[in-house]
Motif scaffolding. Structure first.
Motif, PDB file in Angstrom:
ATOM      1  N   GLN A  15     -20.623   7.600   7.911  1.00 47.23           N
ATOM      2  CA  GLN A  15     -19.870   6.674   7.061  1.00 47.23           C
ATOM      3  C   GLN A  15     -19.047   7.532   6.109  1.00 47.23           C
ATOM      4  OE1 GLN A  15     -21.646   4.584   3.638  1.00 47.23           O
ATOM      5  NE2 GLN A  15     -21.019   2.654   4.625  1.00 47.23           N
ATOM      6  N   ILE A  16     -17.779   7.178   5.924  1.00 49.31           N
ATOM      7  CA  ILE A  16     -16.918   7.937   5.010  1.00 49.31           C
ATOM      8  C   ILE A  16     -16.462   7.059   3.843  1.00 49.31           C
ATOM      9  CG2 ILE A  16     -14.737   9.222   4.787  1.00 49.31           C
ATOM     10  CD1 ILE A  16     -15.069  10.036   7.759  1.00 49.31           C
ATOM     11  N   LEU A  17     -16.176   5.810   4.168  1.00 51.87           N
ATOM     12  CA  LEU A  17     -15.708   4.852   3.145  1.00 51.87           C
ATOM     13  C   LEU A  17     -16.748   3.742   3.059  1.00 51.87           C
ATOM     14  CD1 LEU A  17     -13.187   4.058   1.356  1.00 51.87           C
ATOM     15  CD2 LEU A  17     -12.435   2.689   3.316  1.00 51.87           C
ATOM     16  N   ASN A  18     -17.437   3.656   1.924  1.00 53.55           N
ATOM     17  CA  ASN A  18     -18.540   2.686   1.880  1.00 53.55           C
ATOM     18  C   ASN A  18     -18.049   1.270   1.591  1.00 53.55           C
ATOM     19  OD1 ASN A  18     -18.247   2.327  -0.870  1.00 53.55           O
ATOM     20  ND2 ASN A  18     -20.024   3.587  -1.444  1.00 53.55           N
ATOM     21  N   GLU A  19     -19.008   0.344   1.547  1.00 54.86           N
ATOM     22  CA  GLU A  19     -18.687  -1.086   1.399  1.00 54.86           C
ATOM     23  C   GLU A  19     -17.834  -1.373   0.167  1.00 54.86           C
ATOM     24  OE1 GLU A  19     -21.502   0.260   2.123  1.00 54.86           O
ATOM     25  OE2 GLU A  19     -22.559  -0.857   3.695  1.00 54.86           O
ATOM     26  N   LYS A  20     -18.030  -0.553  -0.858  1.00 53.36           N
ATOM     27  CA  LYS A  20     -17.297  -0.793  -2.113  1.00 53.36           C
ATOM     28  C   LYS A  20     -15.935  -0.108  -2.129  1.00 53.36           C
ATOM     29  CE  LYS A  20     -21.285  -1.662  -5.085  1.00 53.36           C
ATOM     30  NZ  LYS A  20     -22.008  -2.312  -4.009  1.00 53.36           N
ATOM     31  N   GLY A  21     -15.626   0.595  -1.078  1.00 49.64           N
ATOM     32  CA  GLY A  21     -14.332   1.274  -1.038  1.00 49.64           C
ATOM     33  C   GLY A  21     -14.373   2.671  -1.634  1.00 49.64           C
ATOM     34  N   VAL A  22     -15.586   3.205  -1.823  1.00 51.27           N
ATOM     35  CA  VAL A  22     -15.722   4.564  -2.357  1.00 51.27           C
ATOM     36  C   VAL A  22     -15.711   5.550  -1.194  1.00 51.27           C
ATOM     37  CG1 VAL A  22     -17.181   6.146  -3.683  1.00 51.27           C
ATOM     38  CG2 VAL A  22     -17.059   3.703  -4.317  1.00 51.27           C
ATOM     39  N   LEU A  39      -2.217   1.521   9.984  1.00 50.81           N
ATOM     40  CA  LEU A  39      -3.577   1.104  10.338  1.00 50.81           C
ATOM     41  C   LEU A  39      -3.973  -0.152   9.563  1.00 50.81           C
ATOM     42  CD1 LEU A  39      -6.287   1.454  11.709  1.00 50.81           C
ATOM     43  CD2 LEU A  39      -6.868   3.240  10.052  1.00 50.81           C
ATOM     44  N   TYR A  40      -3.704  -0.157   8.263  1.00 53.18           N
ATOM     45  CA  TYR A  40      -4.070  -1.332   7.466  1.00 53.18           C
ATOM     46  C   TYR A  40      -3.272  -2.557   7.920  1.00 53.18           C
ATOM     47  CZ  TYR A  40      -5.066  -4.500   3.663  1.00 53.18           C
ATOM     48  OH  TYR A  40      -5.459  -5.595   2.948  1.00 53.18           O
ATOM     49  N   ARG A  41      -1.978  -2.351   8.139  1.00 47.58           N
ATOM     50  CA  ARG A  41      -1.133  -3.470   8.563  1.00 47.58           C
ATOM     51  C   ARG A  41      -1.646  -4.072   9.879  1.00 47.58           C
ATOM     52  NH1 ARG A  41       2.431  -4.881  12.227  1.00 47.58           N
ATOM     53  NH2 ARG A  41       3.995  -6.442  11.659  1.00 47.58           N
ATOM     54  N   THR A  42      -2.016  -3.200  10.812  1.00 50.39           N
ATOM     55  CA  THR A  42      -2.459  -3.710  12.117  1.00 50.39           C
ATOM     56  C   THR A  42      -3.793  -4.450  11.995  1.00 50.39           C
ATOM     57  OG1 THR A  42      -1.379  -1.780  13.098  1.00 50.39           O
ATOM     58  CG2 THR A  42      -2.753  -3.108  14.549  1.00 50.39           C
ATOM     59  N   MET A  43      -4.676  -3.915  11.154  1.00 43.98           N
ATOM     60  CA  MET A  43      -5.955  -4.603  10.940  1.00 43.98           C
ATOM     61  C   MET A  43      -5.733  -5.978  10.308  1.00 43.98           C
ATOM     62  SD  MET A  43      -8.277  -1.324   9.706  1.00 43.98           S
ATOM     63  CE  MET A  43      -9.539  -2.335   8.921  1.00 43.98           C
ATOM     64  N   LEU A  44      -4.833  -6.013   9.349  1.00 45.30           N
ATOM     65  CA  LEU A  44      -4.546  -7.295   8.696  1.00 45.30           C
ATOM     66  C   LEU A  44      -3.861  -8.252   9.680  1.00 45.30           C
ATOM     67  CD1 LEU A  44      -4.714  -8.862   6.042  1.00 45.30           C
ATOM     68  CD2 LEU A  44      -2.500  -7.884   5.377  1.00 45.30           C
ATOM     69  N   PHE A 289     -10.994  -1.242   2.789  1.00 49.06           N
ATOM     70  CA  PHE A 289      -9.816  -0.424   3.092  1.00 49.06           C
ATOM     71  C   PHE A 289      -8.712  -0.688   2.066  1.00 49.06           C
ATOM     72  CE2 PHE A 289      -6.814   0.964   6.796  1.00 49.06           C
ATOM     73  CZ  PHE A 289      -6.772   2.247   6.290  1.00 49.06           C
ATOM     74  N   ARG A 290      -8.619  -1.950   1.654  1.00 52.17           N
ATOM     75  CA  ARG A 290      -7.616  -2.297   0.642  1.00 52.17           C
ATOM     76  C   ARG A 290      -7.902  -1.593  -0.686  1.00 52.17           C
ATOM     77  NH1 ARG A 290      -5.759  -8.433  -1.186  1.00 52.17           N
ATOM     78  NH2 ARG A 290      -4.447  -7.751  -2.917  1.00 52.17           N
ATOM     79  N   VAL A 291      -9.183  -1.598  -1.067  1.00 54.65           N
ATOM     80  CA  VAL A 291      -9.577  -0.901  -2.301  1.00 54.65           C
ATOM     81  C   VAL A 291      -9.199   0.576  -2.202  1.00 54.65           C
ATOM     82  CG1 VAL A 291     -11.556  -0.151  -3.701  1.00 54.65           C
ATOM     83  CG2 VAL A 291     -11.433  -2.518  -2.846  1.00 54.65           C
ATOM     84  N   TYR A 292      -9.490   1.151  -1.054  1.00 54.94           N
ATOM     85  CA  TYR A 292      -9.190   2.577  -0.836  1.00 54.94           C
ATOM     86  C   TYR A 292      -7.692   2.851  -0.987  1.00 54.94           C
ATOM     87  CZ  TYR A 292      -8.528   6.890   1.943  1.00 54.94           C
ATOM     88  OH  TYR A 292      -8.172   8.133   2.382  1.00 54.94           O
ATOM     89  N   LEU A 293      -6.890   2.006  -0.375  1.00 53.08           N
ATOM     90  CA  LEU A 293      -5.436   2.203  -0.437  1.00 53.08           C
ATOM     91  C   LEU A 293      -4.908   1.975  -1.853  1.00 53.08           C
ATOM     92  CD1 LEU A 293      -4.294   0.537   2.923  1.00 53.08           C
ATOM     93  CD2 LEU A 293      -4.616   2.971   2.431  1.00 53.08           C
ATOM     94  N   GLU A 294      -5.504   1.003  -2.557  1.00 53.08           N
ATOM     95  CA  GLU A 294      -5.099   0.758  -3.945  1.00 53.08           C
ATOM     96  C   GLU A 294      -5.441   1.967  -4.814  1.00 53.08           C
ATOM     97  OE1 GLU A 294      -5.397  -4.155  -3.958  1.00 53.08           O
ATOM     98  OE2 GLU A 294      -7.033  -2.958  -4.791  1.00 53.08           O
ATOM     99  N   ASN A 295      -6.656   2.511  -4.576  1.00 49.69           N
ATOM    100  CA  ASN A 295      -7.067   3.687  -5.351  1.00 49.69           C
ATOM    101  C   ASN A 295      -6.174   4.892  -5.082  1.00 49.69           C
ATOM    102  OD1 ASN A 295      -9.108   2.274  -6.551  1.00 49.69           O
ATOM    103  ND2 ASN A 295     -10.714   3.002  -5.157  1.00 49.69           N
ATOM    104  N   LYS A 296      -5.635   4.937  -3.886  1.00 46.93           N
ATOM    105  CA  LYS A 296      -4.719   6.038  -3.561  1.00 46.93           C
ATOM    106  C   LYS A 296      -3.294   5.757  -4.031  1.00 46.93           C
ATOM    107  CE  LYS A 296      -5.000   8.452   0.413  1.00 46.93           C
ATOM    108  NZ  LYS A 296      -5.790   9.691   0.308  1.00 46.93           N
ATOM    109  N   GLY A 297      -3.097   4.586  -4.591  1.00 53.10           N
ATOM    110  CA  GLY A 297      -1.764   4.218  -5.067  1.00 53.10           C
ATOM    111  C   GLY A 297      -0.812   3.816  -3.949  1.00 53.10           C
ATOM    112  N   LYS A 302       1.474  -6.572  -5.597  1.00 51.94           N
ATOM    113  CA  LYS A 302       2.818  -6.972  -5.186  1.00 51.94           C
ATOM    114  C   LYS A 302       3.126  -6.526  -3.748  1.00 51.94           C
ATOM    115  CE  LYS A 302       7.509  -6.570  -6.773  1.00 51.94           C
ATOM    116  NZ  LYS A 302       8.369  -5.611  -7.460  1.00 51.94           N
ATOM    117  N   SER A 303       2.837  -5.261  -3.465  1.00 51.96           N
ATOM    118  CA  SER A 303       3.166  -4.786  -2.118  1.00 51.96           C
ATOM    119  C   SER A 303       2.254  -5.440  -1.078  1.00 51.96           C
ATOM    120  CB  SER A 303       3.082  -3.261  -2.047  1.00 51.96           C
ATOM    121  OG  SER A 303       1.799  -2.815  -2.402  1.00 51.96           O
ATOM    122  N   HIS A 304       1.029  -5.796  -1.497  1.00 52.60           N
ATOM    123  CA  HIS A 304       0.142  -6.496  -0.551  1.00 52.60           C
ATOM    124  C   HIS A 304       0.689  -7.881  -0.243  1.00 52.60           C
ATOM    125  CE1 HIS A 304      -3.438  -8.258   1.263  1.00 52.60           C
ATOM    126  NE2 HIS A 304      -3.747  -7.011   1.584  1.00 52.60           N
ATOM    127  N   ALA A 305       1.189  -8.544  -1.263  1.00 51.46           N
ATOM    128  CA  ALA A 305       1.773  -9.874  -1.043  1.00 51.46           C
ATOM    129  C   ALA A 305       2.973  -9.774  -0.108  1.00 51.46           C
ATOM    130  CB  ALA A 305       2.184 -10.490  -2.386  1.00 51.46           C
TER     131      ALA A 305
END
Lengths: 363, 326
Positions: A15-22, A39-44, A289-297, A302-305
């Motif tokens: 496991q690299i990215l846990n349930e909380k996005g850490v 990757l995120y776009r395709t998953m969504l 994954f969203r939390v991870y991407l948000e944390n990475k800036g 807005k961009s998610h919307a």
């Protein structure tokens, strides 16, 4: 004589990215911003596709299908680790894999509305048509991989998907064995989504893990958090690297969960609790994954919307395209029995069309 | 011209096509170093190497399943089932995937593979080594089922089967493997699939047979022709499915009488289909019911009793006379 130890086997869990996005920074794969975004776009897109398809199905505008909701990391991230030279051999529950490689959604919809036109994705994209007979596709993957070896296409390996239920099939074991004996470049990815329709994982096998099946076939096997896109990426990447280097096959067990029904004809309430489903919703691959991407800036509100709007527009367009295509000839099945036309089959085509005309005349 | 038996003739076809086309791959149990239990693939391993002549683990479903993947990647696998009696484990792959890959994808993907298997009885073999199950394969749309009857047509049909764009089940009558030799031309000879062959023309009776039944049928036909001073049209079916019923129907329109000889059990076999096709297109030309000489609807007996059940020259001859006398 005392017993002599001749082997020592163990199975690891990644496991690299846990349930909380850490994220575990030491293990974090180096994906570019564009790669992460795709990757995120395709998953969504896969998630939203399920939601739209379910609506269409309930409205009688689509046939039965099997939603992949909850498994988006397990079936999409592996393809992000592959190149376009690598093959995808899957089943009917990996929309993210197919969409990632560029299959138009309108085709995917046509397939689930009962038209072969939906299974005509360009063969040059190296995605085999969806296989319905459980585990049978794993053997096709091995044959393809052998062909890649034979032709000297060293950069081409094969990713094949199957479910936890499929690991009970003989074809799966035969595929592992052939792949091992041939040292074929195959990555077997088990979508262990805990349920084969109503049969729980523990009733498929007494084995502690599915990954340990690899031990008997002398190949690397690893259990991965299947809801962790980074871990799925990393495990697949390492397996593909080995395959490309001529080091043979790998078995990856993706521990995930089918959050929705087996197919739209199924009601999970009959065999599992909503509490169990709730627990797995907390491990949703998209949320972390969203939390991870948000944390990475890389993503914000807005961009998610904007992304959600773009995906909705794409789905709208593809649904329109799919519903507009109604001019499919009725006698097409006669075209594709054999490559060589045969008089007795052609006469049956004539009779078939005459019958349709009579039925039309009779209203 | 060389006089070859059927084993040598099929071996010749495989050798020729492997030399012609490097995409042709042979795989199966004991097909490599051993050259196959009947030696049909003898020498190929030495000539073409272990990458092209693969001794596989023992798993029929995997042999066909892997062949499907190879075929979809552009190879031309020729897979051997050691005996047809063991081929049923591969039917899910054949019926579920190979036969329908073309239809499933509207021709975007095809599955050109040959599934070779020795079949049929009269070789004093143990259980599961003597059945004739061509009808089982013939019921699968998308599969071509071929049965040669002699060395020459075996070679010519095998070349066509390997070049065919779709799956071909190539059933080899093992009773005929070494039973006789024929002149096989040195130059390439290819026989189109899906076509029956009028082996000899005649006006008084049509007789249809295939595979190992051709030899006793030919003898019975000779016997009755001489005895009655008539001519009999003999048709070798060669391809079971899709069936060339036109050749049979045209013949029956001319002769008005027909007998079909089949090694398989009586019901639901190719002979039933032939009778149905004659019924469709030539019923009013018939002067007698279509005769059928077949095995019985029993589980294939062990070889101690086997020959009593298989159609033989005498039983075929009696049937020809009954149909002529009707």
């Amino acid at each position: 004589m005392p017993l002599k130890k001749i082997g020592d086997f163990s199975i690891s869990y990644l496991q690299i990215l846990n349930e909380k996005g850490v994220v575990d920074a030491k293990l974090e794969p180096k994906l570019s911003d564009d790669e992460l975004h795709k990757l995120y776009r395709t998953m969504l897109l896969a998630r939203e596709t399920d939601a739209r398809m379910l609506k269409l199905q309930r409205q009688g505008r689509l046939g039965t299908f099997g939603p992949g909701t909850g498994q988006e990391a397990a079936f999409t991230a592996p393809i992000s680790a592959a190149s376009d030279e690598d093959w995808i051999v899957g089943t009917f529950r990996e929309p993210g894999a197919r969409l990632f490689r560029g299959e138009p959604l309108s085709q995917y919809l046509a397939y689930f509305n009962g038209y072969e036109e939906g299974n005509t994705f360009d063969p040059a994209k190296r995605v085999l048509p969806m296989s319905v007979i459980v585990a049978s596709q794993t053997l096709h993957a091995v044959g393809l991989a052998y062909a890649m070896q034979y032709k000297g296409e060293k950069d081409s390996a094969v990713i094949t998907f199957l479910g936890d239920g499929a690991t009970s099939e003989g074809d799966f074991h035969e595929a592992l064995n052939f792949a091992s004996v041939w040292q074929a470049p195959v990555v077997f990815i088990v979508q262990n989504n805990q349920w084969a329709i109503s049969t729980p994982r523990k009733m498929q096998t007494r084995a502690k893990t599915i990954a340990q099946r690899a031990v008997a076939y002398d190949m690397p096997g690893i259990q991965v958090d299947g809801n962790d896109p980074l871990a799925m990426y990393q495990a697949t990447k390492e397996a593909l690297d080995r395959a490309h280097a001529g080091e043979g096959p790998t078995l990856i067990e993706a521990v995930t969960y089918r959050l929705m029904m087996h197919t739209t004809a199924d009601d999970p309430k009959k065999y599992r609790s909503e509490d169990e489903e709730k627990e797995w919703w907390k491990k949703d691959p998209l949320t972390r994954f969203r939390v991870y991407l948000e944390n990475k800036g890389l993503l914000d509100e807005k961009s998610h919307a904007a992304l959600a709007t773009e995906i909705k527009a794409y789905i709208d367009d593809e649904v329109k395209k799919f519903e507009a295509a109604t001019d499919w000839p009725p006698d097409i099945s006669f075209d594709h029995v054999l490559g060589t036309r045969h008089p007795s089959i052609e006469r049956q085509r004539t009779a078939f069309l005459a019958n349709l005309n009579k039925e039309a005349a009779n209203g | 011209m060389a006089k070859l038996n059927m084993v040598q003739a099929i071996n010749l076809a495989l050798t020729e096509e492997m030399a012609n086309d490097e995409n042709v791959i042979v795989l199966g149990e004991d097909v490599g170093v051993d050259g196959g239990v009947f030696r049909v693939t003898d020498g190929l391993h030495d000539k073409f190497g272990e990458k092209r002549v693969i001794d596989t683990p023992l798993a029929e479903s995997a042999i066909v399943g892997a062949s499907i993947g190879m075929a979809m990647a552009g190879l031309r696998p020729v897979a051997e089932m050691q005996f047809s009696g063991f081929s049923y484990l591969s039917i899910p792959q054949l019926e579920g995937n190979a036969s329908r890959m073309r239809a499933r994808t509207m021709g975007k993907w095809t599955c050109p593979l040959v599934l070779r298997m020795p079949y049929g009885g009269a070789v004093r073999a143990l259980e599961h080594h003597s059945e004739s199950r061509e009808a089982m394969y013939a019921t699968i749309p998308g599969v071509t089922v071929v049965i040669p009857s002699g060395p020459r047509n075996a070679r010519a049909l095998m070349l066509a089967a390997i070049r065919d764009p779709d799956p071909v089940v190539f059933m080899e009558p093992k009773r005929s493997y070494r039973a006789f030799r024929e002149e096989v031309p040195e130059e390439e000879e290819v026989r189109e699939l899906g076509k029956a062959q009028v082996v000899q023309a005649g006006t008084d009776l049509t007789v249809v047979a295939w595979g190992a039944m051709m030899r006793p049928t030919l003898k019975a036909v000779d016997l009755i022709q001489k005895k009655r001073n008539i001519t009999i049209e003999l048709i070798d079916l060669l391809t079971i499915a899709p069936m060339d019923a036109d050749t049979i129907v045209e013949s029956v329109k001319k002769t008005g009488r027909c007998v079909v000889v089949q090694e398989a059990p009586r019901s639901f076999g190719a002979s039933s289909e032939i009778v149905a096709r004659i019924n469709d297109d030539a019923l009013l030309y018939l002067e007698a019911p279509v005769g059928r000489v077949t095995n019985y609807d029993v589980v294939t007996p062990y070889f101690g009793r086997e020959m009593m059940y298989l159609p033989d020259e005498q039983r075929i001859a009696r049937s020809l006379e009954e149909t002529l006398d009707f």
